[in-house]
Design a protein around this motif. Structure first.
Motif, short mmCIF file in Angstrom:
data_model
loop_
_atom_site.label_atom_id
_atom_site.label_comp_id
_atom_site.label_asym_id
_atom_site.label_seq_id
_atom_site.Cartn_x
_atom_site.Cartn_y
_atom_site.Cartn_z
N ILE A 130 0.87 -1.18 0.00
CA ILE A 130 0.00 0.00 0.00
C ILE A 130 0.91 1.22 0.00
CG2 ILE A 130 -1.76 1.30 1.26
CD1 ILE A 130 -2.30 -1.38 2.85
N LEU A 131 0.77 2.07 -1.01
CA LEU A 131 1.42 3.38 -0.98
C LEU A 131 0.30 4.38 -0.76
CD1 LEU A 131 3.82 1.76 -1.96
CD2 LEU A 131 4.39 3.62 -3.50
N ASN A 132 0.19 4.84 0.48
CA ASN A 132 -1.01 5.56 0.86
C ASN A 132 -0.96 7.04 0.45
OD1 ASN A 132 -3.59 5.72 2.03
ND2 ASN A 132 -2.98 4.28 3.62
N THR A 133 -2.09 7.69 0.57
CA THR A 133 -2.31 9.02 -0.01
C THR A 133 -1.16 9.98 0.28
OG1 THR A 133 -4.64 8.66 0.47
CG2 THR A 133 -4.00 10.89 -0.18
N CYS A 147 4.50 -4.29 2.11
CA CYS A 147 4.82 -3.09 2.89
C CYS A 147 3.66 -2.09 2.82
CB CYS A 147 6.07 -2.40 2.33
SG CYS A 147 7.58 -3.36 2.56
N HIS A 148 3.54 -1.26 3.86
CA HIS A 148 2.59 -0.15 3.84
C HIS A 148 3.35 1.13 4.12
CE1 HIS A 148 -1.27 1.82 5.79
NE2 HIS A 148 -0.74 2.55 4.82
N ILE A 149 3.35 2.03 3.15
CA ILE A 149 3.94 3.35 3.34
C ILE A 149 2.75 4.30 3.54
CG2 ILE A 149 5.53 5.08 2.43
CD1 ILE A 149 6.77 2.22 2.61
N SER A 150 2.61 4.83 4.76
CA SER A 150 1.37 5.55 5.10
C SER A 150 1.34 6.95 4.51
CB SER A 150 1.21 5.65 6.62
OG SER A 150 1.11 4.38 7.18
#
Ligand SMILES: CC(=O)SCCNC(=O)CCNC(=O)[C@H](O)C(C)(C)COP(=O)(O)OP(=O)(O)OC[C@H]1O[C@@H](n2cnc3c(N)ncnc32)[C@H](O)[C@@H]1OP(=O)(O)O
Length: 212
Positions: A130-133, A147-150
């Motif tokens: 997730i490459l978040n907003t 991975c999650h990049i917030s």
């Protein structure tokens, strides 16, 4: 238009729907979640079953995207992703039309780039991320799988992020840093040194949390 089934009907799923509708490449058929939610709707889309239905659904002409969120544990998203792979399911990759993505970057399957994400030249992003907003991934960054990049995090040039890493909202990662697999970086952290052993890191400059 291809037909898409989402897996996970929480808050992150709402953000994914927002991007999928803007992208206009997939028609959402419905969402899978826990049994007690079946029959409910989310933003007008029906919750049609649970992940127990995946073996039969993957025999049909659907694409799939994991829309379960990820903060302190990557395990549920990873296990669902492995289940989809074992069933040989077509897995969607979603890129917001409002993201800026270099033609010299590569984005692997199952990953979603939300609105206003920036991905610069030489970047490689793994599967099921997730490459978040509004996050900013600078030149030559490598990000592993799951991975999650917030929201609004800044990953500066030449950073290496291994698999299963969570980076909190607004975190800043100094250029050239390496981050070990399964690490959690808290919201607002400023990370100036390599992380060789996984744990939870917070603050400016970031330090390992006592219980992390
Ligand atoms: C669209 C979206 O919503 S995307 C999701 C984005 N969400 C985020 O970025 C949130 C990321 N999560 C965090 O930052 C969390 O606080 C974590 C994962 C770092 C730690 O969570 P927990 O292990 O539950 O820590 P907990 O809340 O118990 O706090 C423990 C201590 O660390 C401190 N702490 C927790 N997070 C941070 C932080 N990000 N920065 C500085 N200190 C922190 C707390 O103040 C507390 O201090 P104390 O012991 O002196 O009282």
């Amino acid at each position: 238009m291809k037909t898409l089934i989402l897996i996970g009907a929480g808050g992150h799923c709402k953000s994914c729907i927002e991007v999928i509708e803007a992208q206009d490449q997939y028609q959402i058929k419905g969402i899978l979640d826990l049994q007690h939610k079946v029959g409910e709707t989310l933003l007008g889309y029906p919750i049609i079953g649970t992940d127990d239905d995946l073996p039969s659904l993957t025999k049909q002409e659907y694409h799939f995207l994991i829309t379960l969120g990820q903060i302190k544990s990557f395990a549920a998203r990873k296990s669902l992703y492995q289940k989809l792979k074992s069933l040989d399911a077509p897995i969607a990759t979603i890129i917001s039309p409002h993201a800026i993505v270099s033609k010299y970057a590569s984005i692997a399957q199952g990953t979603i780039l939300m609105h206003h994400v920036k991905v610069n030249a030489g970047v490689q992003i793994g599967e099921n991320c997730i490459l978040n907003t509004g996050c900013n991934i600078e030149h030559d960054v490598n990000i592993g799988h799951h991975c999650h990049i917030s929201t609004q995090a800044v990953i500066n040039g030449d950073v290496n992020i291994a698999d299963e890493v969570f980076i909190g909202s607004g975190a800043i990662i100094r250029n050239g840093i390496s981050i070990a697999a399964s690490t959690i970086i808290g919201a607002g952290a400023v990370l100036l040194q390599n992380i060789d052993e996984p744990g939870i890191f917070v603050g400016n400059p970031s330090k390992r949390m006592k219980h992390g």
